[in-house]
Design an enzyme around this catalytic site. Structure first.
Site, mmCIF file in Angstrom:
data_model
loop_
_atom_site.group_PDB
_atom_site.id
_atom_site.type_symbol
_atom_site.label_atom_id
_atom_site.label_comp_id
_atom_site.label_asym_id
_atom_site.label_seq_id
_atom_site.Cartn_x
_atom_site.Cartn_y
_atom_site.Cartn_z
ATOM 1 N N HIS A 45 20.711 -50.265 -10.526
ATOM 2 C CA HIS A 45 22.136 -50.227 -10.897
ATOM 3 C C HIS A 45 23.122 -49.780 -10.111
ATOM 4 O O HIS A 45 23.261 -49.569 -9.288
ATOM 5 C CB HIS A 45 20.535 -48.528 -11.435
ATOM 6 N N LYS B 124 23.770 -43.601 -11.592
ATOM 7 C CA LYS B 124 22.212 -43.485 -11.487
ATOM 8 C C LYS B 124 21.470 -42.565 -10.556
ATOM 9 O O LYS B 124 21.618 -42.243 -9.634
ATOM 10 C CB LYS B 124 21.636 -44.525 -11.754
HETATM 11 P P1 NAD Z 1 26.309 -40.161 -18.081
HETATM 12 O O1 NAD Z 1 25.924 -39.423 -17.306
HETATM 13 O O2 NAD Z 1 27.142 -41.131 -18.448
HETATM 14 O O3 NAD Z 1 25.841 -39.329 -19.147
HETATM 15 C C1 NAD Z 1 25.015 -38.188 -20.064
HETATM 16 C C2 NAD Z 1 25.942 -37.298 -20.519
HETATM 17 O O4 NAD Z 1 24.912 -36.275 -20.864
HETATM 18 C C3 NAD Z 1 26.938 -36.667 -20.259
HETATM 19 O O5 NAD Z 1 28.554 -36.649 -20.550
HETATM 20 C C4 NAD Z 1 26.531 -35.332 -19.683
HETATM 21 O O6 NAD Z 1 27.696 -33.995 -19.665
HETATM 22 C C5 NAD Z 1 25.586 -35.248 -21.107
HETATM 23 N N1 NAD Z 1 24.914 -33.872 -20.659
HETATM 24 C C6 NAD Z 1 24.693 -33.264 -19.365
HETATM 25 N N2 NAD Z 1 23.498 -32.536 -20.017
HETATM 26 C C7 NAD Z 1 23.736 -32.135 -21.240
HETATM 27 C C8 NAD Z 1 23.456 -30.434 -21.977
HETATM 28 N N3 NAD Z 1 22.399 -29.761 -21.401
HETATM 29 N N4 NAD Z 1 23.464 -30.875 -22.763
HETATM 30 C C9 NAD Z 1 24.421 -32.004 -23.212
HETATM 31 N N5 NAD Z 1 24.527 -33.030 -23.144
HETATM 32 C C10 NAD Z 1 24.730 -32.765 -21.597
HETATM 33 O O7 NAD Z 1 24.496 -40.525 -18.085
HETATM 34 P P2 NAD Z 1 24.478 -42.685 -18.993
HETATM 35 O O8 NAD Z 1 24.923 -43.627 -17.712
HETATM 36 O O9 NAD Z 1 24.959 -41.710 -20.227
HETATM 37 O O10 NAD Z 1 23.016 -42.618 -18.876
HETATM 38 C C11 NAD Z 1 22.131 -40.746 -19.939
HETATM 39 C C12 NAD Z 1 20.883 -41.268 -19.766
HETATM 40 O O11 NAD Z 1 20.076 -42.160 -20.197
HETATM 41 C C13 NAD Z 1 20.197 -41.187 -18.188
HETATM 42 O O12 NAD Z 1 18.879 -40.850 -18.343
HETATM 43 C C14 NAD Z 1 19.907 -43.097 -18.032
HETATM 44 O O13 NAD Z 1 19.011 -43.184 -16.675
HETATM 45 C C15 NAD Z 1 19.583 -43.232 -19.220
HETATM 46 N N6 NAD Z 1 19.879 -44.608 -19.809
HETATM 47 C C16 NAD Z 1 18.696 -44.874 -20.337
HETATM 48 C C17 NAD Z 1 17.984 -46.468 -21.227
HETATM 49 C C18 NAD Z 1 17.443 -47.301 -21.889
HETATM 50 O O14 NAD Z 1 17.655 -47.907 -22.391
HETATM 51 N N7 NAD Z 1 16.156 -45.590 -22.134
HETATM 52 C C19 NAD Z 1 19.090 -47.219 -20.853
HETATM 53 C C20 NAD Z 1 20.523 -46.984 -20.060
HETATM 54 C C21 NAD Z 1 20.804 -45.534 -19.029
#
Ligand code: NAD
Length: 262
Positions: free
Chosen positions: A153, A157
Site C-alpha cells: 500500500h 496508509k
Molecule cells: P485520507 O487520510 O486521505 O482521508 C481520510 C479523511 O477523513 C481525511 O480527509 C480526514 O480529514 C477525514 N477525517 C478524519 N477524522 C475525521 C472525523 N472525525 N470526521 C470527519 N472526517 C474525518 O484516507 P483515504 O486514503 O481516503 O482512506 C480513508 C479510509 O478508507 C482508510 O481507513 C482506508 O484504509 C480506507 N480505504 C478503504 C477502501 C475500501 O475499499 N474499503 C479502499 C481504500 C481505502
C-alpha cells in the site's frame, strides 16, 4: 433519488466517492463532513464542479441539516468509532469503507445494526477484483498446505496489515489452512502472524492497494494477485453498496455478501 452524505469528504477516498456520485443519476450528494477543507464546496474540491454542498466539521449538524438516507464513511478507525453511534442515533443506512477496526468491534457494530433494524455494509475492500481474489484464495486454501500474504500500500496508509489481508486470512482459515513455523534471526522478518498465517505489509510511495496470496505445494506455487491501480477501482462496489443498503437494509460484511459469493 438516494440522498448521500460523505464523511471524510476531503480525503482521497472521500473525493473519489464524490466524483462517483456526480456520475450517477439516482444518487445525490447532499452532505459532506470532514475536519479538513471545512467551508469548501465538496464538488469543487473533488472535481471542480460546484454542487452547493459545503464541507462541515460537525457530523450531527450535517446530518440534521441535510437529512441523508445513507452515509459513506471513509475516515480513519478512531474517527469511525466516534461517528458510528451518531449514524445509529440518526438511523442512517451506512456504507463503511474505513479500515483498522478489530473483528470484535465489527461484531459489536453488527449487533447494534441488527438490534436497530438498520442497513450497513462494512467492506475492507470495495474493488470487485479484490473480492474475487479473496474468493479464489478461499477455494485454493482447500488444496494447498501452506500460504503467506504480501500486501502493498501507499505510504500514508495508517493500519497494517490491511483490512483486506485480515479478511482474506479469515476466509481461508474457515477452510483449515495450516500455520508455518521458522526461527527469526531479525525480529519481524517472517512478517506478522494472524490466525496462523504469515502476512507481510509493504508501505511505499507509488503503490495504491495490491495483494498477493501465495500458496506453496509439492513442486508448485500458486499466486493470486490483485492490483488496484487507481482509487476509481473501488467505486463500482461503493455505488452497488449504497443502492443495496437502501433496497435491502440489513448488515453486510464484505462486498462478497452483496455480489452473491457467500
Ligand atoms: P485520507 O487520510 O486521505 O482521508 C481520510 C479523511 O477523513 C481525511 O480527509 C480526514 O480529514 C477525514 N477525517 C478524519 N477524522 C475525521 C472525523 N472525525 N470526521 C470527519 N472526517 C474525518 O484516507 P483515504 O486514503 O481516503 O482512506 C480513508 C479510509 O478508507 C482508510 O481507513 C482506508 O484504509 C480506507 N480505504 C478503504 C477502501 C475500501 O475499499 N474499503 C479502499 C481504500 C481505502
Amino acid at each position: 433519488m438516494i440522498r448521500v452524505c460523505v464523511v471524510g469528504a476531503a480525503g482521497k477516498m472521500g473525493q473519489e466517492v464524490v466524483r462517483a456520485l456526480i456520475r450517477e443519476q439516482d444518487l445525490k450528494l447532499v452532505g459532506a463532513c470532514d475536519i479538513q477543507e471545512v467551508g469548501k464546496d465538496a464538488g469543487v474540491l473533488a472535481s471542480a464542479v460546484p454542487l452547493g454542498v459545503v464541507i462541515k466539521k460537525e457530523l450531527e449538524e450535517v446530518l440534521e441539516e441535510t437529512s441523508p438516507q445513507v452515509v459513506c464513511d471513509f475516515t480513519h478507525a478512531e474517527a469511525l468509532r466516534k461517528n458510528f453511534p451518531i449514524f445509529v442515533k440518526h438511523r442512517m443506512a451506512m456504507v463503511i469503507g474505513t479500515t483498522g477496526l478489530t473483528r470484535d468491534e465489527i461484531e459489536r457494530m453488527r449487533h447494534e445494526v441488527e438490534k436497530e433494524g438498520l442497513g450497513c455494509v462494512i467492506a475492507p475492500n470495495f474493488a470487485i477484483g479484490a473480492v474475487l481474489m479473496m474468493h479464489f484464495a478461499r477455494i485454493a486454501a482447500r488444496f494447498f498446505p501452506a500460504v503467506e500474504i504480501i500486501e502493498y500500500h501507499h505510504l500514508q496508509k495508517k493500519d497494517a496489515p490491511s483490512g483486506t489481508a485480515l479478511k482474506t486470512i479469515e476466509g481461508m482459515c474457515l477452510e483449515g489452512v495450516s500455520p508455518s513455523q521458522s526461527q527469526e534471526l531479525v525480529p519481524g522478518s517472517r512478517g506478522g502472524l494472524y490466525q496462523g498465517v504469515r502476512v507481510h505489509s509493504v508501505r511505499l510511495p507509488g503503490f495504491v492497494a495490491h495483494q498477493e496470496v501465495i500458496f506453496g505445494g509439492e513442486g508448485q506455487i500458486l499466486t493470486i494477485r490483485h492490483d488496484s491501480l487507481s482509487r476509481s477501482s473501488f467505486m463500482p462496489g461503493v455505488i452497488m453498496a449504497i443502492r443495496k443498503v437502501c433496497s435491502e437494509p440489513k448488515f453486510y460484511y464484505g462486498l462478497e455478501s452483496i455480489l452473491g459469493l457467500v
